[in-house]
Design a protein around this motif. Structure first.
Motif, PDB file in Angstrom:
ATOM      1  N   LEU A   1      65.414  53.957  45.025  1.00 16.91           N
ATOM      2  CA  LEU A   1      65.736  54.932  43.985  1.00 16.91           C
ATOM      3  C   LEU A   1      66.756  55.891  44.582  1.00 16.91           C
ATOM      4  O   LEU A   1      66.440  56.620  45.524  1.00 16.91           O
ATOM      5  CB  LEU A   1      64.493  55.712  43.554  1.00 16.91           C
ATOM      6  N   PRO A   2      68.005  55.895  44.068  1.00 16.74           N
ATOM      7  CA  PRO A   2      69.042  56.757  44.651  1.00 16.74           C
ATOM      8  C   PRO A   2      68.956  58.177  44.087  1.00 16.74           C
ATOM      9  O   PRO A   2      68.183  58.434  43.158  1.00 16.74           O
ATOM     10  CB  PRO A   2      70.327  56.073  44.196  1.00 16.74           C
TER      11      PRO A   2
ATOM     12  N   ARG B   1      57.803  56.201  40.265  1.00 22.15           N
ATOM     13  CA  ARG B   1      58.828  55.301  40.825  1.00 22.15           C
ATOM     14  C   ARG B   1      58.612  55.014  42.310  1.00 22.15           C
ATOM     15  O   ARG B   1      59.500  54.495  42.979  1.00 22.15           O
ATOM     16  CB  ARG B   1      60.219  55.914  40.570  1.00 22.15           C
ATOM     17  N   SER B   2      57.414  55.330  42.804  1.00 21.58           N
ATOM     18  CA  SER B   2      57.157  55.215  44.241  1.00 21.58           C
ATOM     19  C   SER B   2      56.935  53.778  44.708  1.00 21.58           C
ATOM     20  O   SER B   2      56.689  53.541  45.880  1.00 21.58           O
ATOM     21  CB  SER B   2      55.972  56.097  44.644  1.00 21.58           C
TER      22      SER B   2
ATOM     23  N   PHE C   1      66.396  52.386  37.110  1.00 17.86           N
ATOM     24  CA  PHE C   1      65.166  52.988  37.623  1.00 17.86           C
ATOM     25  C   PHE C   1      64.741  54.192  36.781  1.00 17.86           C
ATOM     26  O   PHE C   1      63.552  54.522  36.699  1.00 17.86           O
ATOM     27  CB  PHE C   1      65.334  53.404  39.091  1.00 17.86           C
ATOM     28  N   ILE C   2      65.705  54.857  36.160  1.00 14.12           N
ATOM     29  CA  ILE C   2      65.350  55.946  35.238  1.00 14.12           C
ATOM     30  C   ILE C   2      64.501  55.392  34.095  1.00 14.12           C
ATOM     31  O   ILE C   2      63.461  55.945  33.741  1.00 14.12           O
ATOM     32  CB  ILE C   2      66.621  56.633  34.688  1.00 14.12           C
TER      33      ILE C   2
ATOM     34  N   ASN D   1      63.498  48.062  30.100  1.00 10.07           N
ATOM     35  CA  ASN D   1      63.671  49.062  29.048  1.00 10.07           C
ATOM     36  C   ASN D   1      65.132  49.507  29.008  1.00 10.07           C
ATOM     37  O   ASN D   1      65.805  49.557  30.037  1.00 10.07           O
ATOM     38  CB  ASN D   1      62.832  50.317  29.334  1.00 10.07           C
ATOM     39  N   ALA D   2      65.587  49.888  27.822  1.00 12.92           N
ATOM     40  CA  ALA D   2      66.931  50.461  27.681  1.00 12.92           C
ATOM     41  C   ALA D   2      66.896  51.945  28.051  1.00 12.92           C
ATOM     42  O   ALA D   2      65.882  52.622  27.882  1.00 12.92           O
ATOM     43  CB  ALA D   2      67.420  50.295  26.247  1.00 12.92           C
ATOM     44  N   LEU D   3      68.011  52.434  28.564  1.00 11.71           N
ATOM     45  CA  LEU D   3      68.133  53.840  28.952  1.00 11.71           C
ATOM     46  C   LEU D   3      68.504  54.697  27.749  1.00 11.71           C
ATOM     47  O   LEU D   3      69.385  54.331  26.970  1.00 11.71           O
ATOM     48  CB  LEU D   3      69.212  53.981  30.024  1.00 11.71           C
ATOM     49  N   ASP D   4      67.862  55.859  27.604  1.00 15.83           N
ATOM     50  CA  ASP D   4      68.246  56.846  26.598  1.00 15.83           C
ATOM     51  C   ASP D   4      69.190  57.850  27.256  1.00 15.83           C
ATOM     52  O   ASP D   4      68.756  58.754  27.968  1.00 15.83           O
ATOM     53  CB  ASP D   4      67.006  57.548  26.047  1.00 15.83           C
ATOM     54  N   ALA D   5      70.488  57.667  27.031  1.00  8.40           N
ATOM     55  CA  ALA D   5      71.491  58.501  27.711  1.00  8.40           C
ATOM     56  C   ALA D   5      71.397  59.967  27.303  1.00  8.40           C
ATOM     57  O   ALA D   5      71.749  60.864  28.081  1.00  8.40           O
ATOM     58  CB  ALA D   5      72.893  57.972  27.422  1.00  8.40           C
TER      59      ALA D   5
END
Length: 373
Positions: free
Chosen positions: A22-23, A48-49, A333-334, A350-354
């Motif tokens: 995870l950056p 996200r661990s 990863f978000i 899943n798609a990202l919600d910008a």
């Protein structure tokens, strides 16, 4: 699938459960006033661990280091206490987390600076083609042009080196497993490295070696605090110049290959644990030249981490080719807190919600679902 993403590897003293990282991802969810990490952020990182290891969002090392509203700091006792909630939550899941130490330099605004002063930078050259985010009221803000900075004195540059070391001490106090120094994206360290933004005539300006002096001094100072084996550095080398790249990533050198291979040599001399290379990540973004990747691999003996528009396939290929040891996934990863598990099983993402990337509540932050089998 993509077995090499799940092959064991070592990062300094740590045995990583996988090579998926995870950056640093700015999310602007800290508690106000005070830019304090909170329970919401602890939940986000805990979710996200499953990453091999994680790096926090950019975290300002001092009040002048802030360039965007609501980003967290690591320079007050309250901030250290806030981050402890995050590290404890991650460690409870067996995760490994580094703090990214950040100073924006000239990419800031007087409204974000102590006393409404001008931002500080190597030289008094305003940042263009980039915006900062300033608060206009509780929970509301707007994009603004950065304010013209003032040049740091030589004594102030040396004092900043010590501020990086103190931030590293604070990170250890907060329970972090290590730190990463943000030297990319046109921020303070990048401003010292670049001939476009550094016109100094003292020991920190002029020749490339002088422009790399600040990088060398802060890396050595931080290594003295956390240990070389728990330290990473992030660069974002650009090899072509378009408006889009300047907006997103900052500075294109006249000879980027020489600039960044010399910078990597500095890091190799210090002996840090890893080098993170952030590539442009928009549609049809240019990739780093293979000649540069090969040079970096031949110079640097630590772990090399790449980030950009990586899919599981591209990441696996990068490791197979031998130029990457670890690969970071940002936007995926978000939106997918269980990303490593999804990659391992070939599950859909899943798609990202910008719209909910920066600022806001738990929506678009901790409410993305894990895979339901």
């Amino acid at each position: 699938m993509h077995e090499n993403l799940f092959s064991p590897t070592q990062l300094g003293p740590y045995n990583l459960r996988n090579r998926i990282v995870l950056p640093p991802l700015t999310r602007s969810r800290s508690t106000q006033p005070g830019n304090v990490a909170n329970e919401l952020m602890a939940t986000y990182y805990r979710q996200r661990s499953g990453a091999g290891f994680m790096v926090t969002e950019g975290t300002q090392i001092e009040p002048r280091g802030q360039g965007y509203a609501w980003t967290p700091g690591i320079h007050t006792p309250e901030q250290i206490t806030g981050w402890r909630k995050v590290t404890e939550a991650v460690h409870a899941e067996g995760g490994i987390i580094f703090a990214q130490l950040w100073h924006v330099g000239r990419v800031s605004h007087t409204s974000l600076q102590p006393g409404g002063e001008a931002p500080v930078a190597p030289s008094a050259i305003a940042a263009t083609s980039v915006k900062v985010f300033v608060e206009t009221g509780p929970g509301t803000g707007m994009l603004a042009d950065p304010s013209t900075p003032r040049a740091l004195t030589t004594a102030e540059v040396k004092a900043l080196v010590q501020l990086y070391a103190q931030a590293a001490r604070n990170a250890l106090d907060a329970g972090f497993d290590g730190v990463e120094i943000h030297c990319a994206n046109g921020y303070l360290v990048n401003q010292f490295i670049s001939a476009h933004t550094n016109t100094r005539t003292d020991e920190y300006g002029g020749s490339l070696q002088n422009r790399l002096r600040f990088l060398k001094e802060i890396t050595e100072a931080v290594a003295g605090v956390v240990g070389r084996d728990r330290l990473g550095v992030r660069f974002a080398p650009l090899f072509s110049s378009t408006d889009e790249e300047r907006v997103y990533l900052g500075l294109v050198e006249e000879n980027p290959h020489e600039t960044y291979t010399e910078a990597v040599k500095v890091l190799e001399e210090v002996g840090i644990a890893y080098l993170s290379l952030a590539e442009a990540d928009w549609e049809n973004a240019p990739e780093l030249p293979d000649s540069f990747r090969s040079s970096v691999r031949s110079i640097f003996s630590g772990r090399i981490l790449y980030a950009g528009r990586y899919t599981a396939e591209r990441a696996s290929s990068a490791i197979e080719a031998g130029w990457a040891d670890l690969v970071a996934f940002g936007r995926p990863f978000i939106a997918n807190p269980d990303l490593p598990e999804r990659i391992a099983n070939g599950w859909a993402l899943n798609a990202l919600d910008a719209a909910s990337m920066y600022g806001g509540t738990d929506k678009g932050y901790i409410d993305y679902p894990t895979h339901q089998g």
